[in-house]
Design a protein around this motif. Sequence first.
Motif, PDB file in Angstrom:
ATOM      1  N   GLY A  17       0.815  -1.211   0.000  1.00  0.00           N
ATOM      2  CA  GLY A  17       0.000   0.000   0.000  1.00  0.00           C
ATOM      3  C   GLY A  17       0.848   1.259   0.000  1.00  0.00           C
ATOM      4  O   GLY A  17       0.555   2.223  -0.715  1.00  0.00           O
ATOM      5  N   CYS A  18       1.914   1.258   0.806  1.00  0.00           N
ATOM      6  CA  CYS A  18       2.806   2.421   0.848  1.00  0.00           C
ATOM      7  C   CYS A  18       3.501   2.621  -0.499  1.00  0.00           C
ATOM      8  O   CYS A  18       3.653   3.757  -0.977  1.00  0.00           O
ATOM      9  CB  CYS A  18       3.843   2.238   1.955  1.00  0.00           C
ATOM     10  N   TYR A  19       3.921   1.518  -1.114  1.00  0.00           N
ATOM     11  CA  TYR A  19       4.568   1.592  -2.434  1.00  0.00           C
ATOM     12  C   TYR A  19       3.621   2.182  -3.468  1.00  0.00           C
ATOM     13  O   TYR A  19       3.993   3.082  -4.229  1.00  0.00           O
ATOM     14  CB  TYR A  19       5.019   0.203  -2.847  1.00  0.00           C
ATOM     15  N   LEU A  20       2.382   1.703  -3.485  1.00  0.00           N
ATOM     16  CA  LEU A  20       1.399   2.209  -4.446  1.00  0.00           C
ATOM     17  C   LEU A  20       1.062   3.673  -4.185  1.00  0.00           C
ATOM     18  O   LEU A  20       0.802   4.429  -5.128  1.00  0.00           O
ATOM     19  CB  LEU A  20       0.135   1.361  -4.401  1.00  0.00           C
ATOM     20  N   LEU A  21       1.059   4.062  -2.920  1.00  0.00           N
ATOM     21  CA  LEU A  21       0.786   5.464  -2.592  1.00  0.00           C
ATOM     22  C   LEU A  21       1.882   6.362  -3.150  1.00  0.00           C
ATOM     23  O   LEU A  21       1.595   7.422  -3.729  1.00  0.00           O
ATOM     24  CB  LEU A  21       0.674   5.638  -1.077  1.00  0.00           C
ATOM     25  N   VAL A  22       3.130   5.940  -2.996  1.00  0.00           N
ATOM     26  CA  VAL A  22       4.251   6.718  -3.545  1.00  0.00           C
ATOM     27  C   VAL A  22       4.151   6.789  -5.064  1.00  0.00           C
ATOM     28  O   VAL A  22       4.339   7.850  -5.669  1.00  0.00           O
ATOM     29  CB  VAL A  22       5.593   6.098  -3.116  1.00  0.00           C
ATOM     30  N   VAL A  23       3.843   5.646  -5.697  1.00  0.00           N
ATOM     31  CA  VAL A  23       3.702   5.609  -7.153  1.00  0.00           C
ATOM     32  C   VAL A  23       2.578   6.539  -7.605  1.00  0.00           C
ATOM     33  O   VAL A  23       2.715   7.272  -8.590  1.00  0.00           O
ATOM     34  CB  VAL A  23       3.444   4.168  -7.631  1.00  0.00           C
ATOM     35  N   ALA A  24       1.463   6.504  -6.878  1.00  0.00           N
ATOM     36  CA  ALA A  24       0.322   7.352  -7.236  1.00  0.00           C
ATOM     37  C   ALA A  24       0.674   8.828  -7.145  1.00  0.00           C
ATOM     38  O   ALA A  24       0.373   9.619  -8.057  1.00  0.00           O
ATOM     39  CB  ALA A  24      -0.868   7.034  -6.337  1.00  0.00           C
ATOM     40  N   PRO A  68      -5.782   4.790  -5.801  1.00  0.00           N
ATOM     41  CA  PRO A  68      -6.363   5.001  -4.460  1.00  0.00           C
ATOM     42  C   PRO A  68      -7.124   3.788  -3.939  1.00  0.00           C
ATOM     43  O   PRO A  68      -7.016   3.438  -2.753  1.00  0.00           O
ATOM     44  CB  PRO A  68      -7.296   6.209  -4.671  1.00  0.00           C
ATOM     45  N   LEU A  69      -7.890   3.137  -4.815  1.00  0.00           N
ATOM     46  CA  LEU A  69      -8.632   1.941  -4.394  1.00  0.00           C
ATOM     47  C   LEU A  69      -7.677   0.815  -4.034  1.00  0.00           C
ATOM     48  O   LEU A  69      -7.909   0.084  -3.052  1.00  0.00           O
ATOM     49  CB  LEU A  69      -9.572   1.498  -5.511  1.00  0.00           C
ATOM     50  N   ALA A  70      -6.604   0.664  -4.789  1.00  0.00           N
ATOM     51  CA  ALA A  70      -5.629  -0.388  -4.498  1.00  0.00           C
ATOM     52  C   ALA A  70      -4.920  -0.133  -3.170  1.00  0.00           C
ATOM     53  O   ALA A  70      -4.678  -1.069  -2.400  1.00  0.00           O
ATOM     54  CB  ALA A  70      -4.620  -0.485  -5.639  1.00  0.00           C
ATOM     55  N   VAL A  71      -4.596   1.125  -2.891  1.00  0.00           N
ATOM     56  CA  VAL A  71      -3.942   1.466  -1.623  1.00  0.00           C
ATOM     57  C   VAL A  71      -4.865   1.179  -0.445  1.00  0.00           C
ATOM     58  O   VAL A  71      -4.458   0.560   0.556  1.00  0.00           O
ATOM     59  CB  VAL A  71      -3.519   2.949  -1.623  1.00  0.00           C
ATOM     60  N   ALA A  72      -6.120   1.607  -0.553  1.00  0.00           N
ATOM     61  CA  ALA A  72      -7.088   1.370   0.530  1.00  0.00           C
ATOM     62  C   ALA A  72      -7.305  -0.118   0.756  1.00  0.00           C
ATOM     63  O   ALA A  72      -7.414  -0.580   1.908  1.00  0.00           O
ATOM     64  CB  ALA A  72      -8.407   2.058   0.204  1.00  0.00           C
ATOM     65  N   SER A  73      -7.365  -0.906  -0.300  1.00  0.00           N
ATOM     66  CA  SER A  73      -7.556  -2.350  -0.174  1.00  0.00           C
ATOM     67  C   SER A  73      -6.352  -3.010   0.481  1.00  0.00           C
ATOM     68  O   SER A  73      -6.500  -3.911   1.316  1.00  0.00           O
ATOM     69  CB  SER A  73      -7.813  -2.970  -1.554  1.00  0.00           C
ATOM     70  N   ALA A  74      -5.162  -2.562   0.100  1.00  0.00           N
ATOM     71  CA  ALA A  74      -3.954  -3.144   0.683  1.00  0.00           C
ATOM     72  C   ALA A  74      -3.906  -2.885   2.184  1.00  0.00           C
ATOM     73  O   ALA A  74      -3.577  -3.785   2.973  1.00  0.00           O
ATOM     74  CB  ALA A  74      -2.721  -2.566  -0.003  1.00  0.00           C
ATOM     75  N   TRP A  75      -4.236  -1.686   2.588  1.00  0.00           N
ATOM     76  CA  TRP A  75      -4.202  -1.367   4.013  1.00  0.00           C
ATOM     77  C   TRP A  75      -5.369  -1.994   4.777  1.00  0.00           C
ATOM     78  O   TRP A  75      -5.329  -2.077   6.008  1.00  0.00           O
ATOM     79  CB  TRP A  75      -4.212   0.150   4.198  1.00  0.00           C
ATOM     80  N   SER A  76      -6.405  -2.438   4.063  1.00  0.00           N
ATOM     81  CA  SER A  76      -7.536  -3.117   4.706  1.00  0.00           C
ATOM     82  C   SER A  76      -7.342  -4.633   4.739  1.00  0.00           C
ATOM     83  O   SER A  76      -8.176  -5.344   5.308  1.00  0.00           O
ATOM     84  CB  SER A  76      -8.836  -2.786   3.970  1.00  0.00           C
ATOM     85  N   HIS A  77      -6.291  -5.119   4.084  1.00  0.00           N
ATOM     86  CA  HIS A  77      -6.006  -6.555   4.020  1.00  0.00           C
ATOM     87  C   HIS A  77      -7.128  -7.323   3.328  1.00  0.00           C
ATOM     88  O   HIS A  77      -7.346  -8.495   3.556  1.00  0.00           O
ATOM     89  CB  HIS A  77      -5.775  -7.124   5.431  1.00  0.00           C
ATOM     90  N   HIS A  78      -7.886  -6.609   2.466  1.00  0.00           N
ATOM     91  CA  HIS A  78      -9.016  -7.225   1.773  1.00  0.00           C
ATOM     92  C   HIS A  78      -9.431  -6.309   0.634  1.00  0.00           C
ATOM     93  O   HIS A  78      -9.415  -5.073   0.777  1.00  0.00           O
ATOM     94  CB  HIS A  78     -10.185  -7.409   2.751  1.00  0.00           C
ATOM     95  N   LEU A 268       2.898 -10.903  -6.682  1.00  0.00           N
ATOM     96  CA  LEU A 268       2.696  -9.493  -6.361  1.00  0.00           C
ATOM     97  C   LEU A 268       3.727  -8.602  -7.062  1.00  0.00           C
ATOM     98  O   LEU A 268       3.381  -7.513  -7.540  1.00  0.00           O
ATOM     99  CB  LEU A 268       2.781  -9.285  -4.851  1.00  0.00           C
ATOM    100  N   LEU A 269       4.964  -9.068  -7.147  1.00  0.00           N
ATOM    101  CA  LEU A 269       6.051  -8.231  -7.639  1.00  0.00           C
ATOM    102  C   LEU A 269       5.845  -7.739  -9.079  1.00  0.00           C
ATOM    103  O   LEU A 269       5.969  -6.532  -9.341  1.00  0.00           O
ATOM    104  CB  LEU A 269       7.383  -8.972  -7.505  1.00  0.00           C
ATOM    105  N   PRO A 270       5.516  -8.616 -10.054  1.00  0.00           N
ATOM    106  CA  PRO A 270       5.295  -8.108 -11.416  1.00  0.00           C
ATOM    107  C   PRO A 270       4.140  -7.115 -11.507  1.00  0.00           C
ATOM    108  O   PRO A 270       4.184  -6.170 -12.299  1.00  0.00           O
ATOM    109  CB  PRO A 270       4.994  -9.378 -12.225  1.00  0.00           C
ATOM    110  N   CYS A 271       3.120  -7.328 -10.685  1.00  0.00           N
ATOM    111  CA  CYS A 271       1.973  -6.419 -10.688  1.00  0.00           C
ATOM    112  C   CYS A 271       2.378  -5.031 -10.198  1.00  0.00           C
ATOM    113  O   CYS A 271       2.009  -4.008 -10.784  1.00  0.00           O
ATOM    114  CB  CYS A 271       0.862  -6.993  -9.818  1.00  0.00           C
ATOM    115  N   MET A 272       3.153  -4.981  -9.114  1.00  0.00           N
ATOM    116  CA  MET A 272       3.619  -3.700  -8.592  1.00  0.00           C
ATOM    117  C   MET A 272       4.564  -3.016  -9.582  1.00  0.00           C
ATOM    118  O   MET A 272       4.530  -1.794  -9.775  1.00  0.00           O
ATOM    119  CB  MET A 272       4.341  -3.907  -7.254  1.00  0.00           C
TER     120      MET A 272
END
Length: 349
Positions: A17-24, A68-78, A268-272
């Motif tokens: 989630g933190c990685y995606l937030l930085v990317v966003a 934003p949706l991906a970050v929120a989902s990652a931090w929600s563990h779902h 997960l890695l290729p997706c990120m």
Amino acid sequence: MDIYASTLSPAVDIGAGCYLLVVAVLSIIGNLLVLIMAFKKSSRMKPPELLSVNLAVTDLGAAVTMYPLAVASAWSHHWLGGDVTCLYYGLAGFFFGVASIMNLTILAVVRFVVSLNLQSPSEKISWKKVKMLCICIWLYALVWALFPVLGWGRYGPEPFGLSCSLAWGEMKHEGFSFVISMFSLNLVMPSVIIICCYFGITIKLYFTYKNSMNNSSRIPNIIKLHRRLLVIAVLISVGFIGCWAPYGLMSLWSIFHDSETIPPEVSLLPCMFAKSSTVYNPLIYYIFSQSFKREVKQLQGMCSGFNACRVSNSINDNSIYMVTADIKPTIAARSTLQEIMESKTVTLG
């Protein structure tokens, strides 16, 4: 079994989630800067440069509508929202991905066509043609994104549960024709076209430079200009294809093998890595374009006064697609051409 529950550890989810937030954040800021610079130069913009603006729009659109949706989902563990948001996320990702690769392909073709007429001031690509190309890019991407919704292909959650895309593992039989067509028309064919076009441009520049060495002092300056643009364009294309290639290979593995054999952390890695593709273009502009870097610094000075942010309009804005007949082989003229090079590299990169 909840298909939208994360199969990763909470620590990995937080890190993702933190990685995606930085990317966003980097994607939004970087591509907004590209669009702002293009807007400030809009009165001097040449038609083919609209394709570079269109590319920034695709990257910005992906960052705003998806991350934003991906970050929120990652931090929600779902995964949040269930089937509806999964369909939306998968469609948006496929839509912007296809739009980006096709934009890069059309950009390569246009550059190749322009490179065939380095010395012809009458050879231009009209605004109407470029606008039609942009519309075709978006319509093409939309059609492909809608195919899974209409039954050819399928969207679904990724194996690690925190993202949605094409359901590769579920298309081994009924959706196999979609997979082959999609990879052929939206990855292999565009990549081949891009490689051939830029290789052709390189050959053209090489022979033009050799033939002009003893004839004119003007052509080598134009060669340097196109060479700089070529480097930026190649880096952007390689960056995009390189980011998505690992994800494509993993997706193909899921088609021909059991996707459960891939550990969630590995999938997960290729997706990120693929999602980071929206960051690279503004970064490449900033590193290789002194004009873009200078104007970004001027924009940063907005808080200290409006005049600090004004971009000089004193540059003679000759089209970089041609060699104008009035350029003299003097030091001053070469300096002016260098300024033109830097000013046009921003939007054509």
